[in-house]
Enzyme design. Structure first.
Site, PDB file in Angstrom:
ATOM      1  N   TYR A  62      43.208  22.007 -12.827  1.00 20.75           N
ATOM      2  CA  TYR A  62      42.008  21.425 -13.426  1.00 20.75           C
ATOM      3  C   TYR A  62      42.426  20.518 -14.566  1.00 20.75           C
ATOM      4  O   TYR A  62      43.079  20.952 -15.531  1.00 20.75           O
ATOM      5  CB  TYR A  62      41.051  22.515 -13.951  1.00 20.75           C
ATOM      6  N   ASN A  85      -0.711  -3.295  15.731  1.00 21.98           N
ATOM      7  CA  ASN A  85      -0.799  -3.793  14.363  1.00 21.98           C
ATOM      8  C   ASN A  85       0.354  -3.204  13.545  1.00 21.98           C
ATOM      9  O   ASN A  85       0.473  -1.995  13.435  1.00 21.98           O
ATOM     10  CB  ASN A  85      -2.157  -3.334  13.796  1.00 21.98           C
ATOM     11  N   GLU A  95      -8.209   1.297  15.936  1.00 23.38           N
ATOM     12  CA  GLU A  95      -7.315   2.406  15.604  1.00 23.38           C
ATOM     13  C   GLU A  95      -7.146   3.320  16.819  1.00 23.38           C
ATOM     14  O   GLU A  95      -8.114   3.530  17.569  1.00 23.38           O
ATOM     15  CB  GLU A  95      -7.881   3.202  14.423  1.00 23.38           C
ATOM     16  N   TYR A 129      37.161  23.462 -22.747  1.00 21.92           N
ATOM     17  CA  TYR A 129      35.833  23.975 -23.088  1.00 21.92           C
ATOM     18  C   TYR A 129      35.992  25.275 -23.858  1.00 21.92           C
ATOM     19  O   TYR A 129      36.561  26.238 -23.353  1.00 21.92           O
ATOM     20  CB  TYR A 129      35.073  24.207 -21.773  1.00 21.92           C
ATOM     21  N   ASN A 171       6.250   8.176   9.324  1.00 23.44           N
ATOM     22  CA  ASN A 171       5.126   9.070   9.051  1.00 23.44           C
ATOM     23  C   ASN A 171       5.534  10.533   9.012  1.00 23.44           C
ATOM     24  O   ASN A 171       4.753  11.385   8.624  1.00 23.44           O
ATOM     25  CB  ASN A 171       4.026   8.864  10.089  1.00 23.44           C
ATOM     26  N   THR A 210      -7.320   1.997   3.960  1.00 25.77           N
ATOM     27  CA  THR A 210      -6.436   0.866   3.632  1.00 25.77           C
ATOM     28  C   THR A 210      -7.197  -0.307   2.999  1.00 25.77           C
ATOM     29  O   THR A 210      -6.653  -1.007   2.139  1.00 25.77           O
ATOM     30  CB  THR A 210      -5.661   0.403   4.873  1.00 25.77           C
ATOM     31  N   LEU A 257       0.844  -1.201   0.000  1.00 22.69           N
ATOM     32  CA  LEU A 257       0.000   0.000   0.000  1.00 22.69           C
ATOM     33  C   LEU A 257       0.880   1.251   0.000  1.00 22.69           C
ATOM     34  O   LEU A 257       1.705   1.441   0.890  1.00 22.69           O
ATOM     35  CB  LEU A 257      -0.896   0.011   1.241  1.00 22.69           C
ATOM     36  N   ARG A 314       1.874  14.092   7.018  1.00 22.28           N
ATOM     37  CA  ARG A 314       2.771  14.524   8.095  1.00 22.28           C
ATOM     38  C   ARG A 314       4.231  14.672   7.657  1.00 22.28           C
ATOM     39  O   ARG A 314       5.062  15.170   8.401  1.00 22.28           O
ATOM     40  CB  ARG A 314       2.664  13.536   9.279  1.00 22.28           C
ATOM     41  N   LYS A 367       5.307  10.190  -0.037  1.00 26.26           N
ATOM     42  CA  LYS A 367       5.994   9.663   1.156  1.00 26.26           C
ATOM     43  C   LYS A 367       6.890   8.464   0.858  1.00 26.26           C
ATOM     44  O   LYS A 367       8.038   8.414   1.304  1.00 26.26           O
ATOM     45  CB  LYS A 367       4.965   9.274   2.219  1.00 26.26           C
TER      46      LYS A 367
HETATM   47  C1  UD1 Z   1      -2.295   1.767   9.592  1.00 26.74           C
HETATM   48  C2  UD1 Z   1      -3.258   0.835  10.332  1.00 26.74           C
HETATM   49  C3  UD1 Z   1      -2.842   0.724  11.777  1.00 26.74           C
HETATM   50  C4  UD1 Z   1      -1.422   0.227  11.860  1.00 26.74           C
HETATM   51  C5  UD1 Z   1      -0.497   1.108  11.029  1.00 26.74           C
HETATM   52  C6  UD1 Z   1       0.874   0.516  10.918  1.00 26.74           C
HETATM   53  C7  UD1 Z   1      -5.413   1.020   9.222  1.00 26.74           C
HETATM   54  C8  UD1 Z   1      -6.750   1.640   9.289  1.00 26.74           C
HETATM   55  N1  UD1 Z   1      -4.582   1.352  10.204  1.00 26.74           N
HETATM   56  O1  UD1 Z   1      -2.408   3.049  10.203  1.00 26.74           O
HETATM   57  O2  UD1 Z   1      -3.699  -0.169  12.469  1.00 26.74           O
HETATM   58  O3  UD1 Z   1      -1.018   0.203  13.210  1.00 26.74           O
HETATM   59  O4  UD1 Z   1      -0.982   1.247   9.686  1.00 26.74           O
HETATM   60  O5  UD1 Z   1       1.733   1.455  10.333  1.00 26.74           O
HETATM   61  O6  UD1 Z   1      -5.160   0.273   8.327  1.00 26.74           O
HETATM   62  N2  UD1 Z   1      -2.825   3.888   2.139  1.00 26.74           N
HETATM   63  C9  UD1 Z   1      -3.331   3.780   0.845  1.00 26.74           C
HETATM   64  N3  UD1 Z   1      -4.573   4.236   0.574  1.00 26.74           N
HETATM   65  C10 UD1 Z   1      -5.376   4.773   1.511  1.00 26.74           C
HETATM   66  C11 UD1 Z   1      -4.869   4.888   2.830  1.00 26.74           C
HETATM   67  C12 UD1 Z   1      -3.592   4.425   3.105  1.00 26.74           C
HETATM   68  O7  UD1 Z   1      -2.643   3.280  -0.042  1.00 26.74           O
HETATM   69  O8  UD1 Z   1      -6.506   5.151   1.170  1.00 26.74           O
HETATM   70  C13 UD1 Z   1      -1.476   3.388   2.405  1.00 26.74           C
HETATM   71  C14 UD1 Z   1      -0.507   4.466   2.864  1.00 26.74           C
HETATM   72  O9  UD1 Z   1       0.184   5.011   1.757  1.00 26.74           O
HETATM   73  C15 UD1 Z   1       0.426   3.704   3.783  1.00 26.74           C
HETATM   74  C16 UD1 Z   1      -0.439   2.590   4.331  1.00 26.74           C
HETATM   75  O10 UD1 Z   1      -1.555   2.469   3.472  1.00 26.74           O
HETATM   76  O11 UD1 Z   1       1.517   3.131   3.090  1.00 26.74           O
HETATM   77  C17 UD1 Z   1      -0.915   2.866   5.734  1.00 26.74           C
HETATM   78  O12 UD1 Z   1      -1.642   4.077   5.732  1.00 26.74           O
HETATM   79  P1  UD1 Z   1      -1.477   5.139   6.889  1.00 26.74           P
HETATM   80  O13 UD1 Z   1      -2.403   6.255   6.622  1.00 26.74           O
HETATM   81  O14 UD1 Z   1      -0.046   5.449   7.094  1.00 26.74           O
HETATM   82  O15 UD1 Z   1      -2.061   4.272   8.107  1.00 26.74           O
HETATM   83  P2  UD1 Z   1      -1.746   4.419   9.619  1.00 26.74           P
HETATM   84  O16 UD1 Z   1      -2.549   5.552  10.173  1.00 26.74           O
HETATM   85  O17 UD1 Z   1      -0.290   4.434   9.819  1.00 26.74           O
HETATM   86 CA    CA Z   2       1.651   4.591   8.514  1.00 29.24          CA
END
Ligand code: UD1
Ligand code: CA
Length: 462
Positions: free
Chosen positions: A374, A178, A163, A395, A235, A90, A19, A26, A33
């Protein structure tokens, strides 16, 4: 499921879904990122490399924010891209990876956990298979669980993930978190994904809900323990710097264990792609990058910056020198404050001293340019001396570049300008201060100098 089916699924290959569509708000950065480099390598490339090393070769990357750039950077990494148009959470990101087209097993990872290692993934896969799990959630226990989703248990058994934002004060105290890594079978993922709703504070589809859904469907859902490095997410810029530091530190530890002398590892920066042979000493402030290889018994003095350079044994890189994409043969000495630009080669025992710049040039054995010169687009022979202040004028005003050839055993006096294209034959001597525009034959003296004028008792006109 019959026993036969079970055996089959156990042997099925894994597809990774990484993902990487989130914005990374942030980070406060215009760079997506997952492209932020950890010790010189984009964090997502680290995750991809680990998957491959662990034998997971079908890799689907979910892109969204900065999708074009992410795809460009990862173009050569042999992964496929799936676009998540809107970042709805996610679970929605996983849906975007079209899991309905996957057969077999799936491992879901976050692109922003750059410190994971191949052996972690291998361990998770082993445990998932050995325990014959339907869903394996990789969790870890942290002293400061911060913003991580909490692993909620009931009677010791996994129950749900909550969460941090949605957690009660009581749930927030839980230290088991998690890591964002899930292992499951495609069939199970595809069964549960449609049931995930967005009823939470952020109105997002949380993949974490798959845990409670799986449990209510009486699937075998268990945690798999991950090491702390697995949970280390990035993050913000502070976490990015921390991750980089960890990578440097662990590589330097390996180097020191093998016999490299690093005077102050806290203030030395060596990417893990860099090889250094035992007996070499590295002073503080040095930054060594990319595919650099350093031989034995070298001395890398403070604040050297070295990238993609091959350095053989017993070389001295003196303080403040900058080297890029070049080859430095045995017993050379470079600097202090020298610059070696790409495509240069210094043969054995060459010495270039302070404020000498070499670009796209080859210097033969024992050749010296001790100060302020040089040398660009040149092929210089062996045992030649290049005087202080000499310029290889490569040059021209019409913006073309030209080559200079200097033979063996030449003496190029101080403050000479060699206007390229030009050839200086072996054994030639060039008088100090000369501007050389015509080829010089072997063993000749060339000098261009206006005669000195003396006016006795001279008084400037008032
Ligand atoms: C998420 C988890 C959390 C876990 C943490 C670990 C969920 C809801 N929460 O939180 O339980 O402890 O990761 O780091 O899953 N992303 C997408 N599309 C989206 C949203 C996110 O691709 O719509 C990707 C982000 O780019 C990232 C990853 O998913 O790589 C996690 O997303 P992020 O927003 O960082 O989740 P956390 O709040 O860290
Ligand atoms: Ca994250």
């Amino acid at each position: 499921m019959t026993e036969k089916d079970e055996i089959k699924s156990k042997d099925l290959p894994f597809t990774a879904i990484i993902l990487a569509a989130g914005k990374g708000t942030r980070m406060n950065s215009s760079l997506p990122k997952v492209l932020h480099p950890v010790a010189g390598k984009p964090m997502i490339s680290r995750v991809i490399a680990c998957c491959k090393k662990a034998g997971v070769n079908d890799i689907r990357v979910v892109v969204g924010h900065g999708a074009g750039l992410v795809k460009n950077v990862l173009e050569t990494e042999g992964v496929s891209f799936f676009e998540q148009k809107q970042q709805l959470g996610t679970a929605d990101a996983v849906r975007s990876a079209q899991p309905e087209t996957i057969e077999g097993n799936i491992i879901i990872l976050n692109g922003d956990h750059p410190l994971i290692e191949a052996r972690d993934i291998e361990g998770f896969i082993r445990e998932f298979k050995e325990q014959k799990l339907d869903i394996g959630l990789v969790s870890t226990v942290l002293k400061e669980p911060g913003d991580f989703g909490r692993v909620v248990r009931s009677g010791g058994e996994l129950y749900a993930i909550v969460e941090a934002k949605d957690a009660s004060a009581e749930a927030k105290k839980i230290k088991e978190v998690n890591t964002g890594i899930y292992l499951t079978r495609a069939a199970i993922l595809n069964l549960l994904l449609p049931d995930i709703k967005n009823q939470n504070l952020k109105k997002e589809y949380y993949l974490t809900d798959i845990i409670s859904l799986g449990i209510s469907e009486r699937k075998k859902v268990k945690t798999i323990t991950g090491a702390k490095n697995v949970s280390m997410g990035v993050n913000n810029q502070i976490e990015l710097a921390k991750a980089t530091k960890i990578v440097f530190k662990s590589h330097m530890k390996k180097l020191m264990e093998s016999g490299v002398l690093i005077i102050d590892p806290r203030n030395t920066y060596i990417e893990e792609t860099v090889e250094v042979a035992p007996g070499t000493v590295i002073y503080p402030g040095s930054y060594i990058k990319g595919h650099t290889k350093i031989g034995k018994f070298c001395m890398i003095e403070p604040n050297a910056f070295i990238v993609d350079t091959m350095i053989e044994d017993s070389v001295q890189i003196r303080a403040g020198s900058y080297l890029e994409s070049s080859i430095i043969r045995t017993k050379c000495s470079v600097g202090p404050y020298a610059r070696v630009r790409p495509d240069s080669e210094l043969l054995e025992e060459v010495h270039i001293g302070n404020f000498v710049e070499v670009k796209k040039s080859k210097l033969g054995k024992h050749t010296k340019a001790a100060h302020l010169a040089y040398i660009g687009d040149a092929d210089v022979g062996a045992n030649t001396n290049i005087g202080c202040g000499t310029i290889f004028v490569n040059y021209l005003p019409n913006k073309t570049k030209h080559k200079t050839k200097v033979g063996d055993n030449c003496f190029i006096g101080s403050d000479v300008q060699l206007i390229a294209p030009i050839e200086i034959g072996a054994g030639a001597t060039i008088g100090a201060g000369s501007v050389i525009t015509k080829n010089v034959p072997a063993n000749a003296l060339a000098v261009t100098r206006s005669p000195q004028v003396i006016k006795e008792n001279y008084k400037p006109k008032s």
